[in-house]
Design a protein around this motif. Structure first.
Motif, PDB file in Angstrom:
ATOM      1  N   ASN A   3       0.862  -1.178   0.000  1.00 53.84           N
ATOM      2  CA  ASN A   3       0.000   0.000   0.000  1.00 53.84           C
ATOM      3  C   ASN A   3       0.898   1.228   0.000  1.00 53.84           C
ATOM      4  O   ASN A   3       1.350   1.662   1.051  1.00 53.84           O
ATOM      5  CB  ASN A   3      -0.906  -0.035   1.228  1.00 53.84           C
ATOM      6  N   THR A   4       1.215   1.765  -1.167  1.00 51.83           N
ATOM      7  CA  THR A   4       2.115   2.906  -1.261  1.00 51.83           C
ATOM      8  C   THR A   4       1.326   4.195  -1.296  1.00 51.83           C
ATOM      9  O   THR A   4       0.204   4.245  -1.786  1.00 51.83           O
ATOM     10  CB  THR A   4       2.996   2.818  -2.522  1.00 51.83           C
ATOM     11  N   THR A   5       1.935   5.231  -0.781  1.00 51.67           N
ATOM     12  CA  THR A   5       1.312   6.554  -0.791  1.00 51.67           C
ATOM     13  C   THR A   5       2.046   7.411  -1.800  1.00 51.67           C
ATOM     14  O   THR A   5       3.266   7.525  -1.756  1.00 51.67           O
ATOM     15  CB  THR A   5       1.402   7.202   0.601  1.00 51.67           C
ATOM     16  N   ILE A   6       1.308   8.009  -2.703  1.00 57.61           N
ATOM     17  CA  ILE A   6       1.887   8.890  -3.710  1.00 57.61           C
ATOM     18  C   ILE A   6       1.627  10.320  -3.288  1.00 57.61           C
ATOM     19  O   ILE A   6       0.519  10.666  -2.887  1.00 57.61           O
ATOM     20  CB  ILE A   6       1.267   8.614  -5.095  1.00 57.61           C
ATOM     21  N   ASP A   7       2.656  11.144  -3.358  1.00 62.26           N
ATOM     22  CA  ASP A   7       2.527  12.540  -2.960  1.00 62.26           C
ATOM     23  C   ASP A   7       1.960  13.352  -4.112  1.00 62.26           C
ATOM     24  O   ASP A   7       2.648  13.618  -5.085  1.00 62.26           O
ATOM     25  CB  ASP A   7       3.891  13.088  -2.533  1.00 62.26           C
ATOM     26  N   TYR A   8       0.715  13.735  -4.003  1.00 63.83           N
ATOM     27  CA  TYR A   8       0.071  14.567  -5.018  1.00 63.83           C
ATOM     28  C   TYR A   8      -0.191  15.967  -4.463  1.00 63.83           C
ATOM     29  O   TYR A   8      -1.232  16.556  -4.720  1.00 63.83           O
ATOM     30  CB  TYR A   8      -1.255  13.943  -5.479  1.00 63.83           C
ATOM     31  N   THR A   9       0.740  16.480  -3.671  1.00 64.59           N
ATOM     32  CA  THR A   9       0.539  17.794  -3.075  1.00 64.59           C
ATOM     33  C   THR A   9       0.727  18.918  -4.079  1.00 64.59           C
ATOM     34  O   THR A   9       0.530  20.073  -3.764  1.00 64.59           O
ATOM     35  CB  THR A   9       1.501  18.018  -1.890  1.00 64.59           C
ATOM     36  N   ASN A  10       1.128  18.560  -5.292  1.00 73.47           N
ATOM     37  CA  ASN A  10       1.276  19.602  -6.305  1.00 73.47           C
ATOM     38  C   ASN A  10      -0.090  20.004  -6.856  1.00 73.47           C
ATOM     39  O   ASN A  10      -1.101  19.395  -6.562  1.00 73.47           O
ATOM     40  CB  ASN A  10       2.220  19.125  -7.420  1.00 73.47           C
ATOM     41  N   LYS A  11      -0.114  21.019  -7.641  1.00 71.78           N
ATOM     42  CA  LYS A  11      -1.343  21.571  -8.227  1.00 71.78           C
ATOM     43  C   LYS A  11      -1.992  20.561  -9.181  1.00 71.78           C
ATOM     44  O   LYS A  11      -1.305  19.899  -9.938  1.00 71.78           O
ATOM     45  CB  LYS A  11      -0.972  22.854  -8.967  1.00 71.78           C
ATOM     46  N   LYS A  12      -3.319  20.472  -9.140  1.00 74.38           N
ATOM     47  CA  LYS A  12      -4.064  19.602 -10.061  1.00 74.38           C
ATOM     48  C   LYS A  12      -4.741  20.448 -11.131  1.00 74.38           C
ATOM     49  O   LYS A  12      -5.214  21.542 -10.855  1.00 74.38           O
ATOM     50  CB  LYS A  12      -5.113  18.806  -9.301  1.00 74.38           C
ATOM     51  N   PHE A  13      -4.771  19.911 -12.334  1.00 77.05           N
ATOM     52  CA  PHE A  13      -5.390  20.584 -13.471  1.00 77.05           C
ATOM     53  C   PHE A  13      -6.331  19.591 -14.132  1.00 77.05           C
ATOM     54  O   PHE A  13      -5.899  18.545 -14.614  1.00 77.05           O
ATOM     55  CB  PHE A  13      -4.303  21.025 -14.471  1.00 77.05           C
ATOM     56  N   LEU A  14      -7.617  19.883 -14.116  1.00 79.58           N
ATOM     57  CA  LEU A  14      -8.613  19.000 -14.709  1.00 79.58           C
ATOM     58  C   LEU A  14      -8.805  19.389 -16.167  1.00 79.58           C
ATOM     59  O   LEU A  14      -9.161  20.536 -16.474  1.00 79.58           O
ATOM     60  CB  LEU A  14      -9.931  19.100 -13.953  1.00 79.58           C
ATOM     61  N   VAL A  15      -8.549  18.455 -17.061  1.00 77.22           N
ATOM     62  CA  VAL A  15      -8.686  18.697 -18.497  1.00 77.22           C
ATOM     63  C   VAL A  15     -10.167  18.755 -18.841  1.00 77.22           C
ATOM     64  O   VAL A  15     -10.948  17.891 -18.434  1.00 77.22           O
ATOM     65  CB  VAL A  15      -7.976  17.597 -19.317  1.00 77.22           C
ATOM     66  N   SER A  32       5.242  28.071 -14.225  1.00 77.19           N
ATOM     67  CA  SER A  32       6.172  29.175 -13.973  1.00 77.19           C
ATOM     68  C   SER A  32       6.206  29.525 -12.487  1.00 77.19           C
ATOM     69  O   SER A  32       7.143  30.164 -12.024  1.00 77.19           O
ATOM     70  CB  SER A  32       5.785  30.401 -14.802  1.00 77.19           C
ATOM     71  N   LYS A  33       5.194  29.055 -11.736  1.00 73.22           N
ATOM     72  CA  LYS A  33       5.095  29.371 -10.313  1.00 73.22           C
ATOM     73  C   LYS A  33       5.397  28.190  -9.403  1.00 73.22           C
ATOM     74  O   LYS A  33       5.786  28.383  -8.256  1.00 73.22           O
ATOM     75  CB  LYS A  33       3.696  29.898 -10.010  1.00 73.22           C
ATOM     76  N   ILE A  34       5.179  26.962  -9.899  1.00 72.63           N
ATOM     77  CA  ILE A  34       5.395  25.764  -9.077  1.00 72.63           C
ATOM     78  C   ILE A  34       6.246  24.764  -9.853  1.00 72.63           C
ATOM     79  O   ILE A  34       6.489  24.933 -11.044  1.00 72.63           O
ATOM     80  CB  ILE A  34       4.059  25.126  -8.637  1.00 72.63           C
ATOM     81  N   ASP A  35       6.685  23.697  -9.171  1.00 73.74           N
ATOM     82  CA  ASP A  35       7.595  22.722  -9.783  1.00 73.74           C
ATOM     83  C   ASP A  35       6.903  21.553 -10.468  1.00 73.74           C
ATOM     84  O   ASP A  35       7.493  20.912 -11.328  1.00 73.74           O
ATOM     85  CB  ASP A  35       8.555  22.171  -8.732  1.00 73.74           C
ATOM     86  N   LYS A  36       5.669  21.244 -10.056  1.00 72.13           N
ATOM     87  CA  LYS A  36       4.959  20.079 -10.603  1.00 72.13           C
ATOM     88  C   LYS A  36       3.493  20.394 -10.774  1.00 72.13           C
ATOM     89  O   LYS A  36       2.936  21.189 -10.037  1.00 72.13           O
ATOM     90  CB  LYS A  36       5.029  18.885  -9.643  1.00 72.13           C
ATOM     91  N   ILE A  37       2.901  19.712 -11.740  1.00 72.75           N
ATOM     92  CA  ILE A  37       1.454  19.796 -11.912  1.00 72.75           C
ATOM     93  C   ILE A  37       0.933  18.424 -12.311  1.00 72.75           C
ATOM     94  O   ILE A  37       1.594  17.691 -13.043  1.00 72.75           O
ATOM     95  CB  ILE A  37       1.059  20.870 -12.941  1.00 72.75           C
ATOM     96  N   THR A  85      -9.717   6.981 -16.861  1.00 72.03           N
ATOM     97  CA  THR A  85      -9.079   8.178 -16.325  1.00 72.03           C
ATOM     98  C   THR A  85      -7.580   8.110 -16.592  1.00 72.03           C
ATOM     99  O   THR A  85      -7.010   7.026 -16.688  1.00 72.03           O
ATOM    100  CB  THR A  85      -9.289   8.327 -14.800  1.00 72.03           C
ATOM    101  N   ILE A  86      -6.960   9.270 -16.734  1.00 76.29           N
ATOM    102  CA  ILE A  86      -5.516   9.346 -16.880  1.00 76.29           C
ATOM    103  C   ILE A  86      -5.020  10.522 -16.042  1.00 76.29           C
ATOM    104  O   ILE A  86      -5.662  11.561 -15.992  1.00 76.29           O
ATOM    105  CB  ILE A  86      -5.083   9.487 -18.353  1.00 76.29           C
ATOM    106  N   GLU A  87      -3.918  10.296 -15.332  1.00 74.38           N
ATOM    107  CA  GLU A  87      -3.249  11.358 -14.596  1.00 74.38           C
ATOM    108  C   GLU A  87      -1.820  11.442 -15.105  1.00 74.38           C
ATOM    109  O   GLU A  87      -1.127  10.431 -15.158  1.00 74.38           O
ATOM    110  CB  GLU A  87      -3.264  11.118 -13.098  1.00 74.38           C
ATOM    111  N   ILE A  88      -1.411  12.629 -15.477  1.00 71.64           N
ATOM    112  CA  ILE A  88      -0.058  12.853 -15.987  1.00 71.64           C
ATOM    113  C   ILE A  88       0.590  13.915 -15.119  1.00 71.64           C
ATOM    114  O   ILE A  88       0.054  15.008 -14.965  1.00 71.64           O
ATOM    115  CB  ILE A  88      -0.093  13.321 -17.461  1.00 71.64           C
ATOM    116  N   ILE A  89       1.746  13.569 -14.538  1.00 68.23           N
ATOM    117  CA  ILE A  89       2.483  14.535 -13.730  1.00 68.23           C
ATOM    118  C   ILE A  89       3.612  15.108 -14.586  1.00 68.23           C
ATOM    119  O   ILE A  89       4.445  14.370 -15.111  1.00 68.23           O
ATOM    120  CB  ILE A  89       3.070  13.888 -12.457  1.00 68.23           C
ATOM    121  N   ILE A  90       3.608  16.427 -14.714  1.00 73.37           N
ATOM    122  CA  ILE A  90       4.667  17.138 -15.437  1.00 73.37           C
ATOM    123  C   ILE A  90       5.480  17.889 -14.394  1.00 73.37           C
ATOM    124  O   ILE A  90       4.922  18.593 -13.554  1.00 73.37           O
ATOM    125  CB  ILE A  90       4.085  18.118 -16.472  1.00 73.37           C
TER     126      ILE A  90
END
Length: 95
Positions: A3-15, A32-37, A85-90
């Motif tokens: 049971n792994t925990t993924i850190d999704y504390t970055n900003k989310k963007f719903l397409v 330009s303001k944060i490191d991950k989305i 569903t798809i989640e892509i972290i940039i």
């Protein structure tokens, strides 16, 4: 199965049904303001999420960002239908 925990504390963007280039510009603005989305696309917006990620990482911010993770899944809606569903972290490269 661990049971792994993924850190999704970055900003989310719903397409959504916004044009791909407008969404890509919005992503670049946020990056330009944060490191991950994390972009999330559901159903018919899954291909749009992939297109937006490609535009951002391969064209607009080439060499400055990378696709860190892609998660593909499906959800069962209340009415019993299954939707993809798809989640892509940039993430920015080197800061």
């Amino acid at each position: 199965m661990s049971n792994t925990t993924i850190d999704y504390t970055n900003k989310k963007f719903l397409v959504s049904n916004e044009p791909i280039m407008k969404s890509a510009v919005d992503i670049v603005e946020i990056l330009s303001k944060i490191d991950k989305i994390t972009m999330k696309g559901t159903g018919e917006f899954c291909p749009a999420a992939v297109s937006i990620a490609n535009v951002v990482t391969q064209n607009m911010l080439k060499g400055n960002t990378k696709t860190e993770k892609i998660s593909v899944d499906s959800e069962i809606l209340d009415d019993g239908r299954m939707i993809s569903t798809i989640e892509i972290i940039i993430a920015k490269i080197g800061n």
